[in-house]
Write an enzyme that holds these catalytic residues in place. Sequence first.
Site, PDB file in Angstrom:
ATOM      1  CG  HIS A  21      -0.401   0.318   2.512  1.00 22.29           C
ATOM      2  ND1 HIS A  21      -0.061  -0.647   3.428  1.00 22.29           N
ATOM      3  CD2 HIS A  21      -0.104   1.502   3.096  1.00 22.29           C
ATOM      4  CE1 HIS A  21       0.407  -0.066   4.526  1.00 22.29           C
ATOM      5  NE2 HIS A  21       0.401   1.230   4.351  1.00 22.29           N
ATOM      6  CG  ASP A  33       0.119  -4.019   2.939  1.00 20.95           C
ATOM      7  OD1 ASP A  33       0.227  -3.444   1.847  1.00 20.95           O
ATOM      8  OD2 ASP A  33       0.077  -3.425   4.031  1.00 20.95           O
ATOM      9  CB  SER A  79       3.141   1.811   6.143  1.00 13.13           C
ATOM     10  OG  SER A  79       1.940   1.915   6.865  1.00 13.13           O
TER      11      SER A  79
END
Length: 321
Positions: free
Chosen positions: A66, A96, A172
């Site tokens: 992402h 992911d 992230s």
Amino acid sequence: MAVNETLDEYSRVVVSVAERLTPKVASLRVPQQRSAQSRPAGRGTGESLGSGVVFTADGFLLTNAHVVGRSTGGTATFSDGATASFQVVGVDPLSDLAVLRATGATPEPAELGEADELRVGQLVVAVGNPLGLAGSVTAGVVSALGRSLPVGTHGLIEDVIQTDAALNPGNSGGALADAHARVVGINTAVAGVGLGLAVPVNATTRRIVSALMRDGRVRRAYLGVVVVPAPVAPGWRPKLGGRATGLRVASVVAGGPADKAGLRTGDLLLTAGGHEVASAQDLQRLMFAEAIGRPLPVTVMRNGALVDVIAEPAEQDATIR
């Protein structure tokens, strides 16, 4: 008095991990094309920020899918101020995870650990770039293991690590490390105050990363069931070699391979492809490219009896991004 002598044991561990790992975690800037509906007038592009972990000596980085979205490249900045452009090698939205390749020099790689050896309560350290603040370090413990994280419309990341190490947007793709600075997870989500989630680094992850490096994508088999661990009835345990756990079928996707094979909600999966399955990861390990379109013998317990069926996994759509 030496600096180390003034620190308690907890601090010494966190400082050591930070010193070893921070140089190996990059701050990522990734250009993103915005849709006409979402972009301000006169602005057609945006930028996402995240983190990436160097994991090979020849410049490969691991981050979240992402973070890169549909972009093909971007810029990585390291803690010493050095920058390198990178190309996106492969993206797997269903885990992911994404693999990048830097075109310039990179630091020595981080050591990948083994998330399957983690225990609840164990110390972990998160290194990343939250809110654009490069080289940030937070520490906490493993709060829970085996969580599931929905991705896209139908995807589900299994065996996610839950931690109370503070995570914020920009973390992230950064590293979640154990006390020996081994990367055991890739931070992926902020689920709430004091609750962060990370994709585990384990045998399944390594297969995914290898496929991304080789092919740029991951082909997966798809059964069409949602399963949760459940106990085997005590009376059956001696007959099954003492095993105490199977996988309860919580739901079956209508028209999917499991449905066509005759699997039902409430069945207790015991084996698949001749392998015992007691966790979602046991089943996930079997669902790679080689299983697509091939007969998969499955044994379940149903209404107090063992039932054998043959399923034929289909290829899972991995286009969610």
